[in-house]
Design a protein around this motif. Structure first.
Motif, PDB file in Angstrom:
ATOM      1  N   PRO A  18       1.343   8.786  -1.535  1.00 20.71           N
ATOM      2  CA  PRO A  18       0.535   9.697  -0.711  1.00 20.71           C
ATOM      3  C   PRO A  18      -0.908   9.205  -0.554  1.00 20.71           C
ATOM      4  CG  PRO A  18       0.887  10.656  -2.880  1.00 20.71           C
ATOM      5  CD  PRO A  18       1.621   9.348  -2.873  1.00 20.71           C
ATOM      6  N   LEU A  19      -1.117   8.247   0.329  1.00 17.58           N
ATOM      7  CA  LEU A  19      -2.434   7.615   0.471  1.00 17.58           C
ATOM      8  C   LEU A  19      -3.473   8.519   1.102  1.00 17.58           C
ATOM      9  CD1 LEU A  19      -1.478   3.994   1.603  1.00 17.58           C
ATOM     10  CD2 LEU A  19      -2.184   4.787  -0.651  1.00 17.58           C
ATOM     11  N   GLU A  20      -3.036   9.654   1.650  1.00 14.81           N
ATOM     12  CA  GLU A  20      -4.023  10.592   2.190  1.00 14.81           C
ATOM     13  C   GLU A  20      -4.842  11.221   1.062  1.00 14.81           C
ATOM     14  OE1 GLU A  20      -0.796  10.959   2.168  1.00 14.81           O
ATOM     15  OE2 GLU A  20      -0.184  13.000   1.669  1.00 14.81           O
ATOM     16  N   ASP A  21      -4.296  11.196  -0.143  1.00 16.04           N
ATOM     17  CA  ASP A  21      -5.012  11.723  -1.303  1.00 16.04           C
ATOM     18  C   ASP A  21      -6.054  10.693  -1.736  1.00 16.04           C
ATOM     19  OD1 ASP A  21      -5.790  12.085  -4.023  1.00 16.04           O
ATOM     20  OD2 ASP A  21      -4.082  13.412  -4.320  1.00 16.04           O
ATOM     21  N   PRO A  22      -7.347  11.081  -1.726  1.00 18.03           N
ATOM     22  CA  PRO A  22      -8.367  10.070  -1.994  1.00 18.03           C
ATOM     23  C   PRO A  22      -8.301   9.473  -3.401  1.00 18.03           C
ATOM     24  CG  PRO A  22      -9.379  12.240  -1.727  1.00 18.03           C
ATOM     25  CD  PRO A  22      -7.922  12.395  -1.403  1.00 18.03           C
ATOM     26  N   THR A  23      -7.814  10.232  -4.381  1.00 16.96           N
ATOM     27  CA  THR A  23      -7.701   9.672  -5.733  1.00 16.96           C
ATOM     28  C   THR A  23      -6.608   8.617  -5.773  1.00 16.96           C
ATOM     29  OG1 THR A  23      -8.371  11.795  -6.653  1.00 16.96           O
ATOM     30  CG2 THR A  23      -7.386  10.243  -8.178  1.00 16.96           C
ATOM     31  N   VAL A  24      -5.483   8.931  -5.168  1.00 17.21           N
ATOM     32  CA  VAL A  24      -4.368   7.974  -5.110  1.00 17.21           C
ATOM     33  C   VAL A  24      -4.821   6.718  -4.370  1.00 17.21           C
ATOM     34  CG1 VAL A  24      -2.051   7.572  -4.195  1.00 17.21           C
ATOM     35  CG2 VAL A  24      -2.634   9.807  -5.164  1.00 17.21           C
ATOM     36  N   ARG A  25      -5.460   6.935  -3.240  1.00 15.89           N
ATOM     37  CA  ARG A  25      -5.920   5.790  -2.456  1.00 15.89           C
ATOM     38  C   ARG A  25      -6.916   4.942  -3.222  1.00 15.89           C
ATOM     39  NH1 ARG A  25      -8.418   6.610   3.252  1.00 15.89           N
ATOM     40  NH2 ARG A  25      -6.620   7.965   3.177  1.00 15.89           N
ATOM     41  N   ALA A  26      -7.879   5.606  -3.887  1.00  9.20           N
ATOM     42  CA  ALA A  26      -8.904   4.861  -4.619  1.00  9.20           C
ATOM     43  C   ALA A  26      -8.244   3.969  -5.664  1.00  9.20           C
ATOM     44  CB  ALA A  26      -9.880   5.831  -5.281  1.00  9.20           C
ATOM     45  N   LYS A  27      -7.265   4.512  -6.377  1.00  7.90           N
ATOM     46  CA  LYS A  27      -6.620   3.722  -7.431  1.00  7.90           C
ATOM     47  C   LYS A  27      -5.894   2.527  -6.845  1.00  7.90           C
ATOM     48  CE  LYS A  27      -6.486   7.300 -10.877  1.00  7.90           C
ATOM     49  NZ  LYS A  27      -5.751   8.282 -11.662  1.00  7.90           N
ATOM     50  N   LEU A  28      -5.248   2.740  -5.715  1.00 10.27           N
ATOM     51  CA  LEU A  28      -4.521   1.640  -5.072  1.00 10.27           C
ATOM     52  C   LEU A  28      -5.500   0.536  -4.646  1.00 10.27           C
ATOM     53  CD1 LEU A  28      -1.787   0.677  -3.503  1.00 10.27           C
ATOM     54  CD2 LEU A  28      -3.151   1.362  -1.526  1.00 10.27           C
ATOM     55  N   CYS A  29      -6.526   0.910  -3.907  1.00  9.04           N
ATOM     56  CA  CYS A  29      -7.437  -0.105  -3.358  1.00  9.04           C
ATOM     57  C   CYS A  29      -8.194  -0.805  -4.488  1.00  9.04           C
ATOM     58  CB  CYS A  29      -8.454   0.492  -2.399  1.00  9.04           C
ATOM     59  SG  CYS A  29      -7.806   1.551  -1.089  1.00  9.04           S
ATOM     60  N   LEU A  30      -8.672  -0.025  -5.456  1.00  5.81           N
ATOM     61  CA  LEU A  30      -9.511  -0.601  -6.508  1.00  5.81           C
ATOM     62  C   LEU A  30      -8.733  -1.549  -7.414  1.00  5.81           C
ATOM     63  CD1 LEU A  30     -11.677   2.516  -7.341  1.00  5.81           C
ATOM     64  CD2 LEU A  30     -12.537   0.339  -6.471  1.00  5.81           C
ATOM     65  N   ASP A  31      -7.458  -1.307  -7.570  1.00  7.63           N
ATOM     66  CA  ASP A  31      -6.639  -2.200  -8.379  1.00  7.63           C
ATOM     67  C   ASP A  31      -6.846  -3.652  -7.913  1.00  7.63           C
ATOM     68  OD1 ASP A  31      -5.085  -1.700 -10.553  1.00  7.63           O
ATOM     69  OD2 ASP A  31      -3.191  -1.727  -9.463  1.00  7.63           O
ATOM     70  N   CYS A  85       0.816  -1.216   0.000  1.00  6.31           N
ATOM     71  CA  CYS A  85       0.000   0.000   0.000  1.00  6.31           C
ATOM     72  C   CYS A  85       0.852   1.271   0.000  1.00  6.31           C
ATOM     73  CB  CYS A  85      -0.923   0.025   1.209  1.00  6.31           C
ATOM     74  SG  CYS A  85      -2.219  -1.219   1.101  1.00  6.31           S
ATOM     75  N   HIS A  86       1.923   1.269   0.813  1.00  9.28           N
ATOM     76  CA  HIS A  86       2.682   2.509   0.990  1.00  9.28           C
ATOM     77  C   HIS A  86       3.803   2.675  -0.028  1.00  9.28           C
ATOM     78  CE1 HIS A  86       0.600   3.885   4.536  1.00  9.28           C
ATOM     79  NE2 HIS A  86       0.603   2.643   4.998  1.00  9.28           N
ATOM     80  N   GLY A  87       4.075   1.599  -0.798  1.00  6.37           N
ATOM     81  CA  GLY A  87       5.141   1.672  -1.797  1.00  6.37           C
ATOM     82  C   GLY A  87       6.456   1.155  -1.230  1.00  6.37           C
ATOM     83  N   GLY A  88       7.351   0.732  -2.111  1.00  8.22           N
ATOM     84  CA  GLY A  88       8.657   0.204  -1.709  1.00  8.22           C
ATOM     85  C   GLY A  88       9.404   1.230  -0.865  1.00  8.22           C
ATOM     86  N   ALA A  89      10.004   0.746   0.259  1.00 10.77           N
ATOM     87  CA  ALA A  89      10.546   1.681   1.245  1.00 10.77           C
ATOM     88  C   ALA A  89      12.043   1.926   1.118  1.00 10.77           C
ATOM     89  CB  ALA A  89      10.235   1.181   2.652  1.00 10.77           C
ATOM     90  N   LYS A  90      12.716   1.149   0.285  1.00 10.71           N
ATOM     91  CA  LYS A  90      14.174   1.211   0.233  1.00 10.71           C
ATOM     92  C   LYS A  90      14.721   2.652   0.272  1.00 10.71           C
ATOM     93  CE  LYS A  90      18.155  -0.970  -0.955  1.00 10.71           C
ATOM     94  NZ  LYS A  90      19.259  -0.518  -0.257  1.00 10.71           N
ATOM     95  N   ASN A  91      14.190   3.514  -0.571  1.00  9.29           N
ATOM     96  CA  ASN A  91      14.779   4.856  -0.698  1.00  9.29           C
ATOM     97  C   ASN A  91      14.375   5.837   0.399  1.00  9.29           C
ATOM     98  OD1 ASN A  91      15.722   3.674  -2.962  1.00  9.29           O
ATOM     99  ND2 ASN A  91      14.924   5.186  -4.414  1.00  9.29           N
ATOM    100  N   TRP A  92      13.237   5.570   1.050  1.00  8.23           N
ATOM    101  CA  TRP A  92      12.851   6.513   2.122  1.00  8.23           C
ATOM    102  C   TRP A  92      12.962   5.924   3.512  1.00  8.23           C
ATOM    103  CZ3 TRP A  92       8.409   4.464   4.322  1.00  8.23           C
ATOM    104  CH2 TRP A  92       7.548   3.715   3.493  1.00  8.23           C
TER     105      TRP A  92
END
Ligand code: HEC
Ligand code: HEC
Ligand code: HEC
Ligand code: HEC
Length: 447
Positions: A160-173, A133-140
């Motif tokens: 940036p999962l706080e952004d509802p569009t970003v979140r929607a795309k992640l979950c809906l995938d 969900c949060h993306g690969g962490a290696k670099n951060w």
């Protein structure tokens, strides 16, 4: 996913404490590609990092995120499901040897990134872990513990999962399926459960491992549940249109890809109660129905908020409904046209503040539409409930509207669409929606 009464009940009763389960919009754009290496859940779960057994006071984040995920969150179980008899049965039916090794299943039941992105401690068996969900962490990973700002983390690949569009795309995938994570009627015929997802409700019932307090609002842009609901409808529509306009629609020969159609237009009892006999209001009797709830609700949202693309949306949606009476190529072409409007519409929604007046208007519009022909359609009825729940809780948390105004009528709407005890009855829904409308009108008049 269906409505879950037991969980839902406890949620209703603890609504005030849940004032915080709300989401956040940021200016960041969607579609952040996740190209970092994934380091694995254990790397996040140190006891001084996200692996505390209880929330740490004085810390900006809870730090018991791993504990919550591990103990309460279904995502932790996603891979293990593939080892269960239910999965074996689905795999057998599909001619797949081992579901837990098959890309067709792992793509949604694990953090299925390409080999090159898997670090030494990464394992698919962790299911849907932090980095899925949060993306690969290696670099951060390093910088995010030593004082990086949220913006810097995002620049280094945190999603940036706080952004509802970003979140929607992640979950809906994963929760609706997509070209990169496909699910089809064949899999459902083999026994996979149908995927049903509404973003605000599912955000609410995923055991929260974050807390929206003053500090959170300082660090991140915030979008409350009504905004999350509206965004979720438009993005769900976008996913559906991507499917309807794609070649997946012609891959089957005899029928189009049925996963994009209302299951109930074929699968229903021939005896009463015929809850699906009411039709969506735009459908000829006996017609195969596109699973268009998100598109119809998006139309309602755009119209009620007076957004510029509203008219074009309605014209294109009508075209799609026409197409669904004609041919698969006509559907594909009309879906592609409507798809072109979705980013514009999302942009307009993003620029609109949902204050008390707008939220009340949306509640009224939803209750009015839901009480009309749409009430005959059970899929739509459930969506009306999700919307009313999200909008009324947005009012409570962001405008201090007393919980008592909508709690009871929303509860009645929930009871009307909860078919676990009795068959769905549209009349019961219509009555509950009358109380909602009365409350919305009264509030509008008094403010
Ligand atoms: C598009 C993503 C996606 C794909 C592909 C996918 N699943 Fe799932 N699966 C899900 C989601 C999401 C759920 C949870 C459904 C819910 O509860 O809403 C689920 C649930 C399940 C369940 C639980 C069933 C139950 O009754 O509780 C099993 C078993 C399962 N999947 C097996 C499989 C197998 C086997 C495959 C490969 C053939 C597969 N899945 C492919 C997303 C997917
Ligand atoms: C199914 C998706 C999902 C999974 C899995 C997941 N998260 Fe989250 N996480 C979210 C969402 C959604 C939010 C809320 C939006 C935000 O603030 O980014 C969030 C928020 C957070 C926050 C931010 C809290 C704050 O106050 O800013 C932290 C820290 C976090 N998650 C850590 C973890 C860790 C550690 C794991 C693994 C043990 C994990 N998450 C697994 C979706 C997920
Ligand atoms: C990588 C794929 C994937 C992503 C991304 C994902 N999920 Fe899931 N989710 C699943 C699977 C698979 C299950 C089924 C797990 C199970 O039933 O144990 C599931 C289960 C759930 C459940 C529990 C359903 C139940 O039956 O109790 C909720 C709620 C949920 N997801 C919400 C979300 C939200 C919200 C997001 C986005 C922030 C999200 N998911 C992102 C794959 C995913
Ligand atoms: C155009 C009509 C049509 C639509 C729409 C449709 N199906 Fe089917 N479905 C069929 C046919 C035909 C079969 C094969 C005959 C059978 O097994 O009953 C089937 C079989 C199935 C089966 C296996 C048989 C059973 O009853 O258990 C499942 C499960 C299933 N479909 C689920 C779904 C789901 C979920 C959806 C919606 C996403 C859906 N179907 C949409 C026509 C349809």
């Amino acid at each position: 996913m269906g409505i879950r009464p037991s969980r839902r009940t406890s949620i209703l009763f603890s609504r005030t404490t849940l004032a915080l389960i709300l989401l956040f919009a940021s200016i960041a754009d969607a579609d952040t590609p996740d190209t970092n290496k994934h380091v694995g859940v254990a790397t996040c779960a140190g006891s001084t990092c996200h692996g505390s057994s209880r929330p740490i006071s004085n810390s900006p984040v809870r730090q018991d995120e791993y504990f919550i995920w591990q103990q309460k969150d279904g995502h932790q179980n996603a891979f293990k499901l593939l080892l269960k008899p239910a999965a074996r049965r689905i795999a057998d039916n599909l001619g797949i040897k081992d579901a837990s090794k098959a890309a067709e299943c792992l793509t949604c039941h694990s953090d299925y990134v390409p080999e090159a992105q898997r670090g030494p401690h990464f394992s698919l068996s962790e299911g849907v872990g932090c980095e899925a969900c949060h993306g690969g962490a290696k670099n951060w990973l390093g910088p995010h513990v030593s004082g990086n700002s949220h913006a810097q983390n995002i620049a280094q690949g945190l999603i940036p999962l706080e952004d509802p569009t970003v979140r929607a795309k992640l979950c809906l995938d994963c929760h609706l399926g997509s070209a990169s994570k496909p699910i089809n009627h064949r899999m459902m015929g083999a026994g996979h459960p149908p995927l049903e997802f509404e973003l605000a409700f599912n955000t609410l019932i995923q055991p929260a491992h974050f807390k929206v307090d003053a500090d959170y609002r300082k660090r991140k842009n915030f979008a409350a549940s009504g905004t999350v609901w509206a965004t979720g409808q438009l993005v769900s529509g976008q996913f559906l249109l991507d499917g309807l306009s794609s070649e997946r629609m012609t891959a089957n020969g005899l029928t189009p890809e049925l996963v994009f159609f209302e299951c109930s237009s074929c699968h229903h009892a021939m005896r009463p109660p015929r809850w699906n006999a009411g039709l969506g209001g735009h459908q000829d009797p006996g017609q195969l129905r596109i699973a268009d709830a998100s598109l119809v609700l998006s139309s309602l949202i755009l119209r009620t908020l007076d957004l510029p693309s509203s008219r074009a949306w309605d014209t294109a949606l009508k075209q799609l409904h026409e197409g669904s009476r004609q041919s698969v190529p006509a559907i594909r072409s009309a879906a592609a046209d409507l798809r072109k409007l979705t980013d514009t519409a999302l942009g307009e929604l993003r620029g609109k503040t949902l204050g008390k007046a707008e939220l009340l208007k949306l509640i009224n519009a939803l209750a009015t539409a839901g009480g009309g022909k749409l009430a005959g359609d059970f899929t739509m009825a459930k969506q009306v409930y999700y919307g009313l729940d999200a909008l009324s809780s947005h009012l409570q948390t962001e405008t201090q509207l007393p919980e008592t105004v909508f709690a009871k009528p929303v509860r009645e709407v929930f009871d009307a669409v909860d078919d676990s005890q009795r068959p769905y009855d549209p009349e019961r829904l219509r009555k509950a929606l009358e109380s909602i409308k009365a409350a919305a009108v009264e509030q509008s008049a008094s403010s």
